[in-house]
Structure formats: structure tokens, C-alpha cells
Motif scaffolding. Sequence first.
Motif, PDB file in Angstrom:
ATOM      1  N   ALA A   1      16.594  -1.422   6.047  1.00 31.94           N
ATOM      2  CA  ALA A   1      16.646  -2.081   7.356  1.00 31.94           C
ATOM      3  C   ALA A   1      17.476  -3.359   7.368  1.00 31.94           C
ATOM      4  O   ALA A   1      18.020  -3.736   8.407  1.00 31.94           O
ATOM      5  CB  ALA A   1      15.226  -2.397   7.829  1.00 31.94           C
ATOM      6  N   TYR A   2      17.595  -4.016   6.216  1.00 27.51           N
ATOM      7  CA  TYR A   2      18.287  -5.310   6.156  1.00 27.51           C
ATOM      8  C   TYR A   2      19.278  -5.279   4.991  1.00 27.51           C
ATOM      9  O   TYR A   2      18.899  -5.449   3.830  1.00 27.51           O
ATOM     10  CB  TYR A   2      17.293  -6.456   5.966  1.00 27.51           C
ATOM     11  N   LYS A   3      20.549  -5.072   5.316  1.00 25.24           N
ATOM     12  CA  LYS A   3      21.563  -4.902   4.282  1.00 25.24           C
ATOM     13  C   LYS A   3      21.983  -6.213   3.626  1.00 25.24           C
ATOM     14  O   LYS A   3      22.421  -6.227   2.476  1.00 25.24           O
ATOM     15  CB  LYS A   3      22.801  -4.215   4.876  1.00 25.24           C
ATOM     16  N   ASP A   4      21.863  -7.336   4.350  1.00 30.42           N
ATOM     17  CA  ASP A   4      22.396  -8.590   3.837  1.00 30.42           C
ATOM     18  C   ASP A   4      21.316  -9.612   3.494  1.00 30.42           C
ATOM     19  O   ASP A   4      21.588 -10.797   3.433  1.00 30.42           O
ATOM     20  CB  ASP A   4      23.347  -9.209   4.868  1.00 30.42           C
ATOM     21  N   TYR A   5      20.090  -9.154   3.239  1.00 28.80           N
ATOM     22  CA  TYR A   5      19.021 -10.098   2.928  1.00 28.80           C
ATOM     23  C   TYR A   5      19.159 -10.613   1.499  1.00 28.80           C
ATOM     24  O   TYR A   5      19.803  -9.985   0.648  1.00 28.80           O
ATOM     25  CB  TYR A   5      17.655  -9.457   3.138  1.00 28.80           C
ATOM     26  N   SER A   6      18.553 -11.766   1.212  1.00 31.48           N
ATOM     27  CA  SER A   6      18.599 -12.360  -0.121  1.00 31.48           C
ATOM     28  C   SER A   6      17.395 -11.902  -0.940  1.00 31.48           C
ATOM     29  O   SER A   6      16.256 -12.255  -0.605  1.00 31.48           O
ATOM     30  CB  SER A   6      18.600 -13.884  -0.023  1.00 31.48           C
ATOM     31  N   PRO A   7      17.597 -11.130  -2.017  1.00 31.95           N
ATOM     32  CA  PRO A   7      16.460 -10.694  -2.838  1.00 31.95           C
ATOM     33  C   PRO A   7      15.687 -11.873  -3.437  1.00 31.95           C
ATOM     34  O   PRO A   7      14.463 -11.824  -3.527  1.00 31.95           O
ATOM     35  CB  PRO A   7      17.119  -9.844  -3.927  1.00 31.95           C
ATOM     36  N   LEU A   8      16.395 -12.932  -3.857  1.00 30.64           N
ATOM     37  CA  LEU A   8      15.714 -14.086  -4.436  1.00 30.64           C
ATOM     38  C   LEU A   8      14.806 -14.751  -3.415  1.00 30.64           C
ATOM     39  O   LEU A   8      13.637 -15.061  -3.701  1.00 30.64           O
ATOM     40  CB  LEU A   8      16.734 -15.093  -4.967  1.00 30.64           C
ATOM     41  N   ALA A   9      15.315 -14.958  -2.193  1.00 26.57           N
ATOM     42  CA  ALA A   9      14.488 -15.553  -1.146  1.00 26.57           C
ATOM     43  C   ALA A   9      13.295 -14.662  -0.822  1.00 26.57           C
ATOM     44  O   ALA A   9      12.179 -15.156  -0.572  1.00 26.57           O
ATOM     45  CB  ALA A   9      15.330 -15.789   0.109  1.00 26.57           C
ATOM     46  N   PHE A  10      13.512 -13.358  -0.855  1.00 27.97           N
ATOM     47  CA  PHE A  10      12.428 -12.412  -0.568  1.00 27.97           C
ATOM     48  C   PHE A  10      11.324 -12.536  -1.620  1.00 27.97           C
ATOM     49  O   PHE A  10      10.128 -12.552  -1.286  1.00 27.97           O
ATOM     50  CB  PHE A  10      12.985 -10.997  -0.536  1.00 27.97           C
ATOM     51  N   VAL A  11      11.707 -12.638  -2.915  1.00 30.81           N
ATOM     52  CA  VAL A  11      10.720 -12.771  -3.985  1.00 30.81           C
ATOM     53  C   VAL A  11       9.972 -14.091  -3.865  1.00 30.81           C
ATOM     54  O   VAL A  11       8.738 -14.149  -4.000  1.00 30.81           O
ATOM     55  CB  VAL A  11      11.403 -12.659  -5.364  1.00 30.81           C
ATOM     56  N   VAL A  12      10.708 -15.186  -3.594  1.00 30.74           N
ATOM     57  CA  VAL A  12      10.079 -16.508  -3.520  1.00 30.74           C
ATOM     58  C   VAL A  12       9.071 -16.575  -2.375  1.00 30.74           C
ATOM     59  O   VAL A  12       7.922 -16.992  -2.554  1.00 30.74           O
ATOM     60  CB  VAL A  12      11.153 -17.604  -3.368  1.00 30.74           C
ATOM     61  N   TRP A  13       9.471 -16.158  -1.186  1.00 27.52           N
ATOM     62  CA  TRP A  13       8.595 -16.289  -0.026  1.00 27.52           C
ATOM     63  C   TRP A  13       7.463 -15.267  -0.033  1.00 27.52           C
ATOM     64  O   TRP A  13       6.382 -15.545   0.489  1.00 27.52           O
ATOM     65  CB  TRP A  13       9.413 -16.208   1.257  1.00 27.52           C
ATOM     66  N   SER A  14       7.676 -14.106  -0.632  1.00 31.82           N
ATOM     67  CA  SER A  14       6.561 -13.163  -0.765  1.00 31.82           C
ATOM     68  C   SER A  14       5.561 -13.662  -1.814  1.00 31.82           C
ATOM     69  O   SER A  14       4.356 -13.374  -1.710  1.00 31.82           O
ATOM     70  CB  SER A  14       7.072 -11.766  -1.140  1.00 31.82           C
ATOM     71  N   SER A  15       6.049 -14.427  -2.796  1.00 29.55           N
ATOM     72  CA  SER A  15       5.146 -15.037  -3.775  1.00 29.55           C
ATOM     73  C   SER A  15       4.233 -16.048  -3.103  1.00 29.55           C
ATOM     74  O   SER A  15       3.051 -16.193  -3.468  1.00 29.55           O
ATOM     75  CB  SER A  15       5.946 -15.705  -4.894  1.00 29.55           C
ATOM     76  N   LEU A  16       4.761 -16.761  -2.116  1.00 30.17           N
ATOM     77  CA  LEU A  16       3.958 -17.734  -1.380  1.00 30.17           C
ATOM     78  C   LEU A  16       2.789 -17.055  -0.675  1.00 30.17           C
ATOM     79  O   LEU A  16       1.693 -17.621  -0.567  1.00 30.17           O
ATOM     80  CB  LEU A  16       4.835 -18.473  -0.367  1.00 30.17           C
ATOM     81  N   VAL A  17       3.009 -15.821  -0.219  1.00 26.16           N
ATOM     82  CA  VAL A  17       1.957 -15.068   0.475  1.00 26.16           C
ATOM     83  C   VAL A  17       0.753 -14.830  -0.432  1.00 26.16           C
ATOM     84  O   VAL A  17      -0.399 -14.798   0.035  1.00 26.16           O
ATOM     85  CB  VAL A  17       2.523 -13.719   0.982  1.00 26.16           C
ATOM     86  N   ALA A  18       1.005 -14.670  -1.735  1.00 29.75           N
ATOM     87  CA  ALA A  18      -0.074 -14.310  -2.665  1.00 29.75           C
ATOM     88  C   ALA A  18      -0.981 -15.483  -3.022  1.00 29.75           C
ATOM     89  O   ALA A  18      -2.106 -15.265  -3.502  1.00 29.75           O
ATOM     90  CB  ALA A  18       0.527 -13.724  -3.936  1.00 29.75           C
ATOM     91  N   VAL A  19      -0.539 -16.708  -2.815  1.00 30.30           N
ATOM     92  CA  VAL A  19      -1.288 -17.870  -3.298  1.00 30.30           C
ATOM     93  C   VAL A  19      -2.648 -17.989  -2.625  1.00 30.30           C
ATOM     94  O   VAL A  19      -3.697 -18.071  -3.300  1.00 30.30           O
ATOM     95  CB  VAL A  19      -0.470 -19.161  -3.102  1.00 30.30           C
TER      96      VAL A  19
END
Length: 304
Positions: free
Chosen positions: A174-192
Amino acid sequence: MQKLTGRDLAAALTVVVLWGINFVVMKFALRDFTPFQLGTARYVFAVLPLVLLVRPPRVAWKWIAAYGLLQGVGQFGILFFALKVGMTAALASVLQQTQVFWTALFGFVLLHEKASRPLQAGLVLAALGLACFALNYVGTDGLGATTPLGFVLTLCAAAMWAMSNIVARRVQQAYKDYSPLAFVVWSSLVAVLPFAALSWAFDPEPLRWHWLEARASSWAAVAYLGWAATILGYGLWTNLLKRHPANRVAPFSLGVPVVGLATGMLVLGEVVTPWQWAGVAFVVAALACVMLGGLVFRPRPQQA
């Protein structure tokens, strides 16, 4: 097709080592942390300070939340419990790789993906491997460092990893130009917050504040899990996947259980039983079949 450079090979081998010894590091951290506390601490380290420097990815928040809950709370929450109640670091490094087959199963059911011939053969070999692991618990001789509960929980953790892979695939579609690093960082925030809430709700009262007395080596282990294994490891891996086809990069993950087995046995003195060695052999053979089988089952060119 772009060849893997020396720098690419170094990056791939670095990831293999980081993820391979990851399981031994978890064992060290669990000496002073409960599974929920370790999950909280791991993802606090994973998001700081990058969450202050990296903008949120251009991805719907439902996908960020889903990935954080599945890959963070789901996979690692369950894995930490497995290591605590009866699973060795050595065997966990192997059993976690069954995520390849869980991903294929979920991809077939949810994304209607077809199972290739190498995948079909790999699934059969993996099933034989899991049968060998299960036979280890027949009678009493197999009970020791690992337990049936630890074995089942480790497979459940691999299944949660696979579900997070499905989420990642949907994001890539769905998102061809998204940043994988930003995705990992912000999804990590969800887990806290979920990890912190689970710790407060279920950790016994005497253990709630035990982490304040944790040894420096345990805090170093947490820092390794958050910064090295999560941010550096996933950052290098996703960068390789962006620049090279997956079938060129994925075979390197075969080295993760090798490193995990070696470090578990050498550092922690863990013992692998004959049935477990048979299971390891079948699972590694299954992974090799899936990742390298395309070279064998390559379709023949049609004659004019």
C-alpha cells in the motif's frame, strides 16, 4: 541485477551475528527482569532517542499499531515467557525460524498466496522436525532445560512474528515510499505502554520494583536488545531488502540458528538432546529448501 558488495556482505553477516546471539542476551536479561519488564525496557531503549529524531512514517496508524502489538508484545512477550518457563536460547534460535512456514500458511489463508514446490517440500521437512522436537518429551528423559510449555510458547511466538510479516507485506503493497526505519521505531513505541500495563497487572508485588536493583550486565543486555538487535539489526536488514531481491538476502538468515546454537552451547553450557538435534537438522533443511529451492525447481525455458 546488482551484485552484493563487500559492504553488503559485511552488513548481512553483522545481522546474522546480532540476531544469533540475541537469544543468549535475552537469557541474561531475564535474570533480573520479568518477561513484561524486559519487554518494556527493550522497547524504551529501541525508541530512544530515535523517536525524537525520526518523523512518523507515512503509513496509516492502524498498521503501525498492528505491527507493534504483533511483533513487539506478541512475538517477544511470548518468547520471553518461553525462555523463562523452559526453553534454551540455542533451541529458541532454531524454532523462531519456523516463522517462515507460519508466514507461508497465513499468506495462503489471508493473502491467497500460492505455495511453491520448494515451500511445499519445506513444510513437510519442518513438520518432521517439529515431530522430532515433540518426541523429545515422550517419557521423562526429554524433560530438563526445555519443557513442553516452553516449546509451545516458542512456536506461538514464531506465529506472532509471521503475523507481523503479513502486516509488513500489506504496508509494502500500500505504501511504496515509506521509511522502514521510521516504521520500526514508531511501531516499537506502540509496544511500550501495553508491556508496562501487563507488568503492573500481572507481575507479583515483590517483583514489580526488582528491576531497580538489576545488575549492570542485565541493563547492558537490555541496551543490546533495544539498540543493536532491534534498531541496528532491522535497519541493516531492511536496507539490504530495499536494494536487493529478497531471494538474494533471505538465505543469510540460515546463519542465525547456527550462531544461536553455538552461543547457547558455548556461553550458557546448554545441552541439545539427540531428538532435538534431529529436529534442528530437519528445520534447517526445510529453511534451506524454501530459500534455495528456487535454484533447483527453476522453471524450464519454453522451446520455440
